[in-house]
Design a protein around this motif. Sequence first.
Motif, PDB file in Angstrom:
ATOM      1  N   MET A  48       0.724  -1.267   0.012  1.00 30.32           N
ATOM      2  CA  MET A  48      -0.431  -0.313   0.078  1.00 30.32           C
ATOM      3  C   MET A  48       0.911   0.851   0.166  1.00 30.32           C
ATOM      4  N   VAL A  49       1.167   1.567  -1.133  1.00 32.08           N
ATOM      5  CA  VAL A  49       1.623   3.081  -1.176  1.00 32.08           C
ATOM      6  C   VAL A  49       0.788   3.918  -1.198  1.00 32.08           C
ATOM      7  N   SER A  50       1.470   4.705   0.676  1.00 29.29           N
ATOM      8  CA  SER A  50       0.561   5.612   0.895  1.00 29.29           C
ATOM      9  C   SER A  50       1.616   7.281   1.312  1.00 29.29           C
ATOM     10  N   HIS A  51       1.233   7.849   2.474  1.00 31.94           N
ATOM     11  CA  HIS A  51       1.930   9.332   2.998  1.00 31.94           C
ATOM     12  C   HIS A  51       3.063   9.395   4.229  1.00 31.94           C
ATOM     13  N   GLN A  52       3.584   9.784   4.486  1.00 31.50           N
ATOM     14  CA  GLN A  52       4.266   9.590   5.926  1.00 31.50           C
ATOM     15  C   GLN A  52       3.441  10.088   7.191  1.00 31.50           C
ATOM     16  N   LEU A  53       2.578  11.058   7.281  1.00 29.21           N
ATOM     17  CA  LEU A  53       1.694  11.194   8.727  1.00 29.21           C
ATOM     18  C   LEU A  53       0.964   9.832   8.447  1.00 29.21           C
ATOM     19  N   PRO A  54       0.056   9.578   7.227  1.00 26.37           N
ATOM     20  CA  PRO A  54      -1.165   8.825   7.896  1.00 26.37           C
ATOM     21  C   PRO A  54       0.036   6.974   8.543  1.00 26.37           C
ATOM     22  N   ILE A  55       1.376   7.281   7.849  1.00 23.48           N
ATOM     23  CA  ILE A  55       1.881   5.623   7.434  1.00 23.48           C
ATOM     24  C   ILE A  55       2.447   5.792   9.388  1.00 23.48           C
ATOM     25  N   TRP A  56       2.559   6.743   9.991  1.00 24.35           N
ATOM     26  CA  TRP A  56       3.812   6.888  11.274  1.00 24.35           C
ATOM     27  C   TRP A  56       2.950   7.158  12.177  1.00 24.35           C
ATOM     28  N   VAL A  57       1.091   7.893  11.986  1.00 26.19           N
ATOM     29  CA  VAL A  57      -0.019   8.000  13.245  1.00 26.19           C
ATOM     30  C   VAL A  57      -0.068   6.145  13.407  1.00 26.19           C
ATOM     31  N   THR A  58      -0.378   5.801  12.241  1.00 32.60           N
ATOM     32  CA  THR A  58      -0.615   4.197  11.875  1.00 32.60           C
ATOM     33  C   THR A  58       0.260   3.231  12.864  1.00 32.60           C
ATOM     34  N   LEU A  85      -0.252   9.573  19.949  1.00 35.43           N
ATOM     35  CA  LEU A  85      -0.652   9.915  18.695  1.00 35.43           C
ATOM     36  C   LEU A  85      -0.442  11.404  18.184  1.00 35.43           C
ATOM     37  N   TRP A  86      -0.299  12.562  18.746  1.00 32.91           N
ATOM     38  CA  TRP A  86       0.121  13.764  18.642  1.00 32.91           C
ATOM     39  C   TRP A  86       2.084  13.283  18.929  1.00 32.91           C
ATOM     40  N   HIS A  87       3.101  13.918  17.954  1.00 33.89           N
ATOM     41  CA  HIS A  87       4.512  13.814  17.539  1.00 33.89           C
ATOM     42  C   HIS A  87       4.903  15.864  17.313  1.00 33.89           C
ATOM     43  N   ASP A  88       6.541  14.868  17.653  1.00 26.98           N
ATOM     44  CA  ASP A  88       6.977  16.076  16.426  1.00 26.98           C
ATOM     45  C   ASP A  88       7.286  16.082  15.101  1.00 26.98           C
ATOM     46  N   PRO A  89       7.022  16.270  14.044  1.00 26.00           N
ATOM     47  CA  PRO A  89       6.956  15.466  12.999  1.00 26.00           C
ATOM     48  C   PRO A  89       8.294  15.693  12.290  1.00 26.00           C
ATOM     49  N   ARG A  90       9.329  16.457  13.257  1.00 27.82           N
ATOM     50  CA  ARG A  90      10.581  16.347  13.007  1.00 27.82           C
ATOM     51  C   ARG A  90      11.342  14.868  13.632  1.00 27.82           C
ATOM     52  N   GLN A  91      10.510  14.303  14.588  1.00 26.97           N
ATOM     53  CA  GLN A  91      10.608  13.283  15.297  1.00 26.97           C
ATOM     54  C   GLN A  91      10.520  11.135  14.133  1.00 26.97           C
ATOM     55  N   ARG A  92       9.660  11.673  12.945  1.00 22.77           N
ATOM     56  CA  ARG A  92       9.186  10.396  12.375  1.00 22.77           C
ATOM     57  C   ARG A  92       9.857   9.602  11.937  1.00 22.77           C
ATOM     58  N   ARG A  93      10.243   8.232  11.763  1.00 21.12           N
ATOM     59  CA  ARG A  93      10.927   7.141  11.442  1.00 21.12           C
ATOM     60  C   ARG A  93       9.646   6.888  10.470  1.00 21.12           C
ATOM     61  N   CYS A  94       9.945   7.764   9.180  1.00 23.18           N
ATOM     62  CA  CYS A  94       8.849   7.142   7.922  1.00 23.18           C
ATOM     63  C   CYS A  94       9.740   7.635   6.503  1.00 23.18           C
ATOM     64  N   ASN A  95      10.823   7.340   6.124  1.00 22.88           N
ATOM     65  CA  ASN A  95      11.441   8.466   5.429  1.00 22.88           C
ATOM     66  C   ASN A  95      10.713   8.396   3.518  1.00 22.88           C
ATOM     67  N   LEU A  96      11.590   8.527   3.162  1.00 22.53           N
ATOM     68  CA  LEU A  96      11.569   8.477   2.040  1.00 22.53           C
ATOM     69  C   LEU A  96      10.850   7.401   1.112  1.00 22.53           C
ATOM     70  N   SER A  97      10.408   6.469   0.298  1.00 21.13           N
ATOM     71  CA  SER A  97      10.202   5.309  -0.022  1.00 21.13           C
ATOM     72  C   SER A  97      10.122   4.480   0.618  1.00 21.13           C
ATOM     73  N   SER A  98      10.520   4.686   2.090  1.00 19.94           N
ATOM     74  CA  SER A  98      10.637   3.620   3.412  1.00 19.94           C
ATOM     75  C   SER A  98       9.565   3.043   2.793  1.00 19.94           C
ATOM     76  N   ILE A  99       9.757   1.442   4.054  1.00 15.55           N
ATOM     77  CA  ILE A  99       8.696   0.247   3.771  1.00 15.55           C
ATOM     78  C   ILE A  99       8.583  -0.046   5.552  1.00 15.55           C
ATOM     79  N   THR A 100       7.345   0.162   5.821  1.00  9.82           N
ATOM     80  CA  THR A 100       6.806  -0.423   7.504  1.00  9.82           C
ATOM     81  C   THR A 100       6.010  -0.891   6.950  1.00  9.82           C
ATOM     82  N   SER A 101       5.846  -2.694   7.330  1.00  6.74           N
ATOM     83  CA  SER A 101       5.217  -3.950   7.156  1.00  6.74           C
ATOM     84  C   SER A 101       4.730  -4.268   7.895  1.00  6.74           C
TER      85      SER A 101
END
Length: 234
Positions: free
Chosen positions: A169-179, A188-204
Amino acid sequence: MRAPTQAIPGYGIRKLAVVASRQVHLVRHGEVYNPDHVLYGRLPEFHLSPLGRRMAQAAADELAARERPVAALIASPLVRAQESAAPISAALGLDIRTEPRIIEPRNHFEGKVMEKAVKNPINWPWLVNPLRPSWGEAYRSIVARMTEAMTDAFALPPLSEDEPGDVVMVSHQLPIWVTHLAIAGERLWHDPRQRRCNLSSITSFEQVDGAFREVGYSDPAAPFLESAVDVGAV
């Protein structure tokens, strides 16, 4: 995977059937061409940059190299997600299904340069509650639609009796990170700079007894990140 064995009295050793577990892979899109550095959100016609296309290809290459059968490829309707899904489609021989539930959330600041917008008093009422957040779709709403789409992905028909096949499923940083945060039981609230969800990353993820469990994170486009101009974290 080698099938486990079991001794049967009077019959020696027999192989036991192994049914694979389905995984759902949430892939973030690649870098967007955004020379004006605006918050693009759901705005149309924000395409991948040339570097973003290389990032998307890196994600496709990694998914193909895993040699896990894939039953379906699903993408957000936004053009950057569709373009990021294209090399995965080519690598895995799958058509792209469009799923609006995994789209980027709406945002009051779409089309604006955030560094300038937050200094303008006319925008301050939209910044009063970062816990919700007040400038866009509530985090809980994003999680609800993402997990609903993932639940449906886990329920898709299997490839065979013994092989369910994964879903990408190809999505976007914020939806993937809050999931990720919701499934991990974190706030769920967080610092956007601390997201572990880089461009083209894969979370399984897998499903165990009806509950989601994160089973892996990979960063196939990591070699390209130093050259990225637009990382999209807002």
